[in-house]
Scaffold this motif. Structure first.
Motif, mmCIF file in Angstrom:
data_model
loop_
_atom_site.group_PDB
_atom_site.id
_atom_site.type_symbol
_atom_site.label_atom_id
_atom_site.label_comp_id
_atom_site.label_asym_id
_atom_site.label_seq_id
_atom_site.Cartn_x
_atom_site.Cartn_y
_atom_site.Cartn_z
ATOM 1 N N LEU A 48 31.016 14.839 -20.009
ATOM 2 C CA LEU A 48 29.829 15.495 -19.483
ATOM 3 C C LEU A 48 29.020 16.143 -20.601
ATOM 4 O O LEU A 48 27.796 16.042 -20.633
ATOM 5 N N THR A 49 29.729 16.803 -21.518
ATOM 6 C CA THR A 49 29.038 17.475 -22.626
ATOM 7 C C THR A 49 28.245 16.475 -23.462
ATOM 8 O O THR A 49 27.088 16.730 -23.841
ATOM 9 N N GLU A 50 28.836 15.314 -23.746
ATOM 10 C CA GLU A 50 28.137 14.300 -24.538
ATOM 11 C C GLU A 50 26.939 13.746 -23.783
ATOM 12 O O GLU A 50 25.877 13.502 -24.374
ATOM 13 N N GLN A 51 27.084 13.570 -22.473
ATOM 14 C CA GLN A 51 25.960 13.092 -21.660
ATOM 15 C C GLN A 51 24.812 14.088 -21.696
ATOM 16 O O GLN A 51 23.641 13.707 -21.834
ATOM 17 N N TRP A 52 25.141 15.372 -21.568
ATOM 18 C CA TRP A 52 24.102 16.399 -21.588
ATOM 19 C C TRP A 52 23.442 16.489 -22.970
ATOM 20 O O TRP A 52 22.229 16.708 -23.058
ATOM 21 N N ALA A 53 24.226 16.329 -24.042
ATOM 22 C CA ALA A 53 23.649 16.365 -25.393
ATOM 23 C C ALA A 53 22.673 15.204 -25.577
ATOM 24 O O ALA A 53 21.604 15.370 -26.198
ATOM 25 N N ASN A 54 23.011 14.038 -25.051
ATOM 26 C CA ASN A 54 22.112 12.883 -25.160
ATOM 27 C C ASN A 54 20.829 13.104 -24.370
ATOM 28 O O ASN A 54 19.757 12.631 -24.754
ATOM 29 N N GLU A 55 20.940 13.848 -23.249
ATOM 30 C CA GLU A 55 19.780 14.060 -22.390
ATOM 31 C C GLU A 55 18.918 15.234 -22.818
ATOM 32 O O GLU A 55 17.676 15.150 -22.786
ATOM 33 N N TYR A 56 19.552 16.329 -23.234
ATOM 34 C CA TYR A 56 18.797 17.556 -23.487
ATOM 35 C C TYR A 56 18.705 17.934 -24.963
ATOM 36 O O TYR A 56 17.999 18.878 -25.313
ATOM 37 N N SER A 58 20.683 18.540 -29.036
ATOM 38 C CA SER A 58 21.900 19.034 -29.678
ATOM 39 C C SER A 58 22.197 20.493 -29.393
ATOM 40 O O SER A 58 23.171 21.045 -29.890
ATOM 41 N N ALA A 59 21.367 21.142 -28.609
ATOM 42 C CA ALA A 59 21.630 22.505 -28.121
ATOM 43 C C ALA A 59 21.060 22.598 -26.714
ATOM 44 O O ALA A 59 19.897 22.253 -26.479
ATOM 45 N N PHE A 60 21.865 23.041 -25.766
ATOM 46 C CA PHE A 60 21.402 23.106 -24.376
ATOM 47 C C PHE A 60 22.131 24.239 -23.666
ATOM 48 O O PHE A 60 23.114 24.796 -24.179
ATOM 49 N N ALA A 61 21.630 24.586 -22.483
ATOM 50 C CA ALA A 61 22.194 25.698 -21.712
ATOM 51 C C ALA A 61 22.957 25.165 -20.506
ATOM 52 O O ALA A 61 22.468 24.285 -19.795
ATOM 53 N N VAL A 62 24.163 25.707 -20.274
ATOM 54 C CA VAL A 62 24.988 25.315 -19.135
ATOM 55 C C VAL A 62 25.130 26.510 -18.194
ATOM 56 O O VAL A 62 25.559 27.584 -18.620
ATOM 57 N N PRO A 63 24.771 26.344 -16.914
ATOM 58 C CA PRO A 63 24.888 27.451 -15.952
ATOM 59 C C PRO A 63 26.337 27.881 -15.751
ATOM 60 O O PRO A 63 27.241 27.048 -15.634
ATOM 61 N N GLY A 64 26.548 29.188 -15.720
ATOM 62 C CA GLY A 64 27.869 29.744 -15.483
ATOM 63 C C GLY A 64 27.927 30.480 -14.163
ATOM 64 O O GLY A 64 27.043 30.327 -13.304
ATOM 65 N N ALA A 65 28.960 31.291 -13.994
ATOM 66 C CA ALA A 65 29.153 32.016 -12.739
ATOM 67 C C ALA A 65 28.091 33.092 -12.548
ATOM 68 O O ALA A 65 27.628 33.723 -13.512
ATOM 69 N N LEU A 66 27.669 33.290 -11.301
ATOM 70 C CA LEU A 66 26.756 34.368 -10.908
ATOM 71 C C LEU A 66 25.458 34.354 -11.709
ATOM 72 O O LEU A 66 24.951 35.398 -12.134
ATOM 73 N N GLY A 67 24.919 33.165 -11.930
ATOM 74 C CA GLY A 67 23.625 33.038 -12.589
ATOM 75 C C GLY A 67 23.634 33.160 -14.097
ATOM 76 O O GLY A 67 22.576 33.109 -14.732
ATOM 77 N N SER A 68 24.785 33.323 -14.707
ATOM 78 C CA SER A 68 24.854 33.431 -16.172
ATOM 79 C C SER A 68 24.673 32.058 -16.814
ATOM 80 O O SER A 68 24.740 31.019 -16.147
ATOM 81 N N LYS A 69 24.453 32.049 -18.107
ATOM 82 C CA LYS A 69 24.312 30.799 -18.853
ATOM 83 C C LYS A 69 24.998 30.931 -20.198
ATOM 84 O O LYS A 69 25.126 32.032 -20.746
ATOM 85 N N ARG A 70 25.438 29.801 -20.739
ATOM 86 C CA ARG A 70 25.978 29.787 -22.093
ATOM 87 C C ARG A 70 25.285 28.692 -22.882
ATOM 88 O O ARG A 70 24.908 27.649 -22.338
ATOM 89 N N VAL A 71 25.106 28.953 -24.153
ATOM 90 C CA VAL A 71 24.460 27.994 -25.051
ATOM 91 C C VAL A 71 25.531 27.100 -25.665
ATOM 92 O O VAL A 71 26.508 27.599 -26.247
ATOM 93 N N VAL A 72 25.373 25.809 -25.530
ATOM 94 C CA VAL A 72 26.299 24.833 -26.107
ATOM 95 C C VAL A 72 25.626 24.162 -27.295
ATOM 96 O O VAL A 72 24.503 23.670 -27.181
ATOM 97 N N ILE A 73 26.311 24.157 -28.444
ATOM 98 C CA ILE A 73 25.734 23.579 -29.655
ATOM 99 C C ILE A 73 26.598 22.425 -30.163
ATOM 100 O O ILE A 73 27.800 22.553 -30.315
ATOM 101 N N VAL A 74 25.962 21.280 -30.408
ATOM 102 C CA VAL A 74 26.652 20.135 -31.009
ATOM 103 C C VAL A 74 25.951 19.711 -32.290
ATOM 104 O O VAL A 74 26.256 18.663 -32.859
#
Length: 491
Positions: free
Chosen positions: A66-74, A76-92
């Motif tokens: 999933l992470t690789e699919q999202w990196a290809n789409e969005y 090399s840095a993208f945001a993934v929704p977390g619990a209760l509306g939070s987000k984390r930045v993922v960097i590849v």
């Protein structure tokens, strides 16, 4: 008489959610007043406000896909929704990952979930002085003095846990009983724990097993320390040199050394027992699975090891004179890193540079990311290690030969050990990597030299993920993390 109010688990969860919402509102107001905002990145949409994509990722058989699919789409840095509306930045992105790891000690710190895990295992922080007492030369001496006995018990703690005699130590039983989300309440706490740390203190079944593990490991560590101290001096009063890891740590207790670790600090390093047991056993299991799938590579390794029919290889030979064994070790660590992600929280505002600019949620192209203090940032180790963008079209295949060939791959932009992130990177890179590699190679060399291994249902046997302290492989249909193999002695 003052009425007694009894609170159930539901009440505690409800109050926790309320306290969290108040905290988030105040924190958001404070951040707006400060004027610093994390770069708004694109990313996959949330499935729910309560869980974001946390549940989707947990239930995925392989999060790295999933992470690789999202990196290809969005990008090399993208945001993934977390619990209760939070987000984390993922960097590849290579430059971003290098920057992230370079500041891991002070700029990016452990998440509340990770801190809770560590606190349940040890009572003291892991001290960087430990690294000084376990330098590569000392680890080499520990191996050379023990050679074929390189096991976590003997080489690490001067203690034989009796595994080769069929005994199952108490700590192993507890470790193998641990899972994440083993009950509805435990799963709820696991999914929301990163957003509401207070939930991690609830008396769930998982937390009770963690407490039991802490007690077992603490008792083992105390017993080992007491026995090792008694054995330091022989009957004649001459000092007996103990080159095991626990022996090196006890040296640090002495007031005559520069390290001067207290007894409590030495005792707290029982985490080495868990870290070494879990990671090495997982890697060895994957090695036997991959070599069972590709018999020709198993035979090629056996032929390289045939020169040691009468004696075990030395530390130096394991490190530099067995190229195919080395290539298999690194290919397993690349394909199947025991720790799949590095999750941290920004301890201060930061700017992360990028190798390739990314497009933000507003459509703007930026060459760097603004990271606000408190933002969750993730370096997805497994996804990067297996990315076709960095390792080529056969990135997800078990091909040890790639380590024997010179190639100009994009993975060389990463500065981790041999361009993989399995041992992390930067100032917090795994201090025991040389020992771990030697231990892995020593065990695998003994096994493959003396036995052949096959999967019961052939190379196409389905392997699934078993959720434990770390994800373990299991054969589909098996109860627990079991991988039955057909084993024959080499004639």
């Amino acid at each position: 008489m003052t009425p007694v109010v009894e609170l159930g688990v539901t009440d505690i969860v409800a109050y926790s959610l309320g306290a969290w919402l108040v905290y988030k509102i105040l924190r958001a107001a404070s951040a707006k007043w400060r004027g610093v905002q994390t770069t708004a990145l694109r990313g996959p949409p949330s499935k729910s406000f309560l869980f974001g994509l946390v549940r989707v990722l947990r239930e995925s058989e392989d999060q790295s896909v999933l992470t690789e699919q999202w990196a290809n789409e969005y990008g090399s840095a993208f945001a993934v929704p977390g619990a209760l509306g939070s987000k984390r930045v993922v960097i590849v992105d290579p430059k971003a990952v290098t920057h992230f790891y370079s500041k891991e000690t002070f700029g990016y710190i452990q998440t509340p979930l990770a801190r809770s895990f560590i606190e349940r295992l040890v009572s003291f922080k892991f001290d960087r002085r430990l690294e000084q007492s376990l330098n590569p030369q000392s680890l080499g001496e520990a191996y050379c003095g023990l050679r074929a006995r390189v096991t976590e018990g003997i080489a690490g703690f001067s203690h034989d846990f009796g595994s080769l005699d069929g005994k199952v130590p108490a700590v192993v039983r507890v470790v193998e009983s641990l899972t994440t989300g083993s009950s509805p309440l435990s799963l709820f706490v696991f999914l929301l724990g990163s957003a509401i740390p207070l939930l991690l203190r609830l008396p769930t079944g998982d937390n009770k097993r963690w407490s039991k593990l802490h007690v077992e490991m603490g008792q083992i560590a105390r017993d080992l320390l007491d026995r090792t101290r008694k054995d330091r001096d022989n009957l004649s009063g001459e000092t007996v040199e103990d080159k095991s890891i626990i022996g090196l740590l006890i040296k640090a207790e002495s007031a005559n050394t520069q390290l001067q670790m207290s007894s409590e600090e030495v005792l707290a390093q029982n985490v080495l027992l868990l870290a070494g047991y879990e990671t090495t056993s997982i890697s060895l299991t994957w090695a036997l699975i991959e070599l069972s799938r590709k018999q020709e590579k198993q035979q090629k390794l056996r032929e390289e090891l045939s020169q040691f029919s009468a004696a075990d290889p030395t530390w130096e030979q394991l490190a530099s004179e067995l190229p195919y064994l080395d290539s298999i070790a690194h290919e397993i660590l690349r394909l199947h890193p025991p720790v799949t992600d590095t999750n941290r929280i920004a301890a201060e505002d930061d700017i992360i540079p990028l190798t390739t600019p990314v497009v933000t949620a507003s459509g703007e192209t930026v060459p760097s990311l603004v990271i606000k203090k408190g933002t969750a940032v993730t370096a997805p180790i497994r996804a990067i290690n297996r990315s076709e963008a960095f390792w080529g079209p056969n990135a997800k295949d078990f091909e040890p030969e790639r380590w024997l060939e010179e190639s100009d791959i994009a993975a060389k932009q990463f500065q981790g050990h041999r361009n993989i992130l399995t041992f992390s990177d930067g100032p917090r890179i795994c201090l025991g990597r040389s020992f771990a590699l030697a231990e892995f190679k020593a065990a695998l060399s003994v096994l493959v030299r003396n036995y052949t291994f096959e999967l019961l249902d052939g190379p196409e046997t389905k392997i699934e993920k078993h959720r434990g302290i770390l994800p373990r492989p299991k054969v589909a249909g098996q109860d627990g993390a079991k991988v039955p193999l057909r084993v024959r002695r080499v004639e």
